[in-house]
Design a protein around this motif. Structure first.
Motif, short mmCIF file in Angstrom:
data_model
loop_
_atom_site.label_atom_id
_atom_site.label_comp_id
_atom_site.label_asym_id
_atom_site.label_seq_id
_atom_site.Cartn_x
_atom_site.Cartn_y
_atom_site.Cartn_z
N TRP A 120 3.99 -5.05 -1.62
CA TRP A 120 3.98 -5.58 -0.35
C TRP A 120 4.32 -7.08 -0.41
CZ3 TRP A 120 4.84 -2.40 3.19
CH2 TRP A 120 4.38 -1.01 3.07
N TYR A 121 4.06 -7.54 -1.67
CA TYR A 121 4.24 -9.17 -1.84
C TYR A 121 5.47 -9.48 -2.70
CZ TYR A 121 -0.23 -9.36 0.83
OH TYR A 121 -1.24 -9.43 1.71
N ALA A 122 6.09 -10.36 -2.35
CA ALA A 122 6.78 -11.27 -3.50
C ALA A 122 5.83 -11.88 -4.50
CB ALA A 122 7.85 -12.17 -2.98
N SER B 158 4.03 -10.66 4.17
CA SER B 158 4.28 -9.58 3.11
C SER B 158 5.56 -8.99 3.56
CB SER B 158 3.16 -8.47 3.49
OG SER B 158 3.54 -7.78 4.58
N ARG B 159 5.96 -7.84 2.89
CA ARG B 159 6.98 -7.16 3.00
C ARG B 159 7.10 -6.11 4.25
NH1 ARG B 159 7.42 -6.88 -3.11
NH2 ARG B 159 9.06 -8.53 -3.65
N ASP C 194 7.59 -4.26 7.25
CA ASP C 194 8.47 -4.38 8.41
C ASP C 194 7.95 -4.61 9.77
OD1 ASP C 194 10.70 -3.63 10.50
OD2 ASP C 194 11.68 -2.50 8.99
N VAL D 73 8.29 -0.76 3.87
CA VAL D 73 8.87 -2.30 3.14
C VAL D 73 10.22 -2.75 3.68
CG1 VAL D 73 9.83 -3.11 1.03
CG2 VAL D 73 7.76 -1.70 0.96
N ASP D 74 10.38 -3.93 4.11
CA ASP D 74 11.55 -4.27 4.51
C ASP D 74 12.14 -5.32 3.54
OD1 ASP D 74 13.76 -5.71 5.73
OD2 ASP D 74 12.61 -6.58 7.53
N LYS D 75 13.13 -4.67 2.66
CA LYS D 75 13.51 -5.50 1.46
C LYS D 75 14.61 -6.58 1.78
CE LYS D 75 13.94 -1.21 -1.15
NZ LYS D 75 14.86 -0.17 -1.73
N ASN D 76 14.70 -6.75 3.27
CA ASN D 76 15.77 -8.06 3.52
C ASN D 76 14.67 -8.98 4.31
OD1 ASN D 76 18.01 -6.91 2.67
ND2 ASN D 76 18.01 -5.41 4.45
N LYS D 77 13.61 -8.77 4.35
CA LYS D 77 12.58 -9.83 5.03
C LYS D 77 12.66 -11.17 4.37
CE LYS D 77 8.15 -9.88 7.17
NZ LYS D 77 6.77 -9.21 7.19
N ILE E 255 11.60 -14.70 2.69
CA ILE E 255 10.22 -15.02 2.12
C ILE E 255 9.76 -16.18 2.81
CG2 ILE E 255 9.27 -15.89 0.04
CD1 ILE E 255 10.93 -14.17 -1.43
#
Length: 364
Positions: A126-128, A166-167, A169, A178-182, A184
């Protein structure tokens, strides 16, 4: 109430969004919450100043806050630790020295920017990594505070931004993905904005808070053993809707940041898609409401219906049937028109929950 007409339809469409977020009502976005105008109307209709009001599903604390504003003592029980924290902070007229803390925090993050924190599988999902490290530095700084009210205030602010940073969506509610394009976000900036927003709201609450007692417990509405028989003047009960909102899942990151794991929270969550299990639990809730309510006093239950596999489940009718069997009197049934429609269940196939039932029971 005698000889006064009360409409069976409660419509708050003239109420603007900002008017539902006054004082500390908007500290954290809580899904499926009651608006304060509805709660204050119930409190004024069915209780007197100085009465003791119970919210057996405290949720975001709307009942507790409105009770305080309207000069009633109140008790809130909820199985969610996030609910307990939110209720405690928003009903405590306390404002920390936020500017000093934020300045110290910025310096602390700068000095420890290369510090790494171990990430478990949930964190990695969920987090970078840079987001997580800053999140942990803020949590670490908060935990070192000595004043408990300050600590609660700032950890709530941190918990309230977990979904945003977080990631998750942003379009998701129940089944978070998860939203991979969200993009940071800067965690410190988001935290600072939230704290400043909370400070402005707390200023409003401090002006109108009147010193009435507010008691908050992590507890189970099915077994309120800490409350004596015939001790409550008014109950405002807003139980989870059958299978509509998965609170333990929605707030899994927020609960984790305040120190609670998913399994611990889920274990005590009575929201379910099983009608039989739901009614088994809710019968226990009604048993407890009847036990603790003073004779002649009222229990107000707000509930919506739902659909399972396309079939309408009129939850409110099951509530009425059981309550009457137990000895409650049904004094009224209002319909609350919801102007911001909720579509929590994809199985409704485009149908939204656009109304709730407000059931008014009286104990003989």
């Amino acid at each position: 109430m005698k000889n006064n007409f009360i409409s069976s339809i409660w419509d708050f469409k003239g109420v603007k969004l900002e008017e539902t977020s006054y004082a500390t009502h908007d500290f954290l976005r809580w899904y499926g919450k009651l608006i304060p105008q509805l709660v204050s109307k119930l409190i004024n209709l069915y209780s007197e100043k100085g009465d003791l009001v119970l919210a057996n599903f405290a949720g975001s604390g709307t009942v507790l806050l409105e009770s305080n504003i309207l000069k009633r003592d109140s008790i809130g029980f909820d199985s969610s630790p996030l609910s307990n924290l939110l209720c405690k902070v928003k009903t405590t007229p306390h404002k920390p020295n936020s500017r000093k803390f934020l300045n110290d925090l910025k310096e602390y993050i700068s000095k420890n920017k290369n510090k790494k924190f171990e990430m478990d599988e949930t964190d990695k999902k969920w987090y970078a990594e840079p987001v997580f490290n800053t999140l942990m530095l803020i949590q670490e700084k908060i935990q070192n505070l000595k004043d408990e009210n300050d600590k609660n205030y700032f950890i709530l602010a941190l918990a309230s931004i977990t979904r945003k940073i977080s990631r998750i969506d942003s379009r998701c509610i129940n089944h978070i993905v998860v939203d991979k394009n969200k993009p940071i976000l800067d965690v410190y900036d988001e935290f600072e904005k939230k704290v400043i927003e909370m400070d402005d709201s707390m200023d409003d609450f401090i002006k109108i808070s009147n010193g009435n007692k507010v008691r908050i417990e992590r507890g189970d509405a099915r077994d309120l053993n800490k409350l004596k028989d015939n001790s409550i003047d008014l109950i405002i009960s807003h139980p989870p809707y059958l299978g509509c909102i998965n609170y333990s899942n929605i707030f899994k990151l927020a609960n984790k940041i305040i120190g609670y794991g998913y399994d611990d929270v889920k274990e005590k969550d009575i929201s379910t898609t099983s009608l039989n299990k739901y009614m088994e639990d809710m019968k226990k809730v009604f048993d407890e409401m009847l036990r603790i309510l003073k004779p002649g006093k009222y229990a107000c239950v707000i509930i919506g219906d739902n659909r399972i596999n396309g079939d309408l489940i009129p939850t409110f009718s099951y509530f009425i049937q059981y309550a009457l069997e137990k000895g409650f009197r049904l004094r009224d049934n209002f319909i609350w028109l919801m102007n911001q429609k909720a579509g929590m269940s994809i199985k409704r196939r485009g149908n939204h929950i656009d109304h709730n039932y407000i059931l008014i029971f009286q104990k003989d």
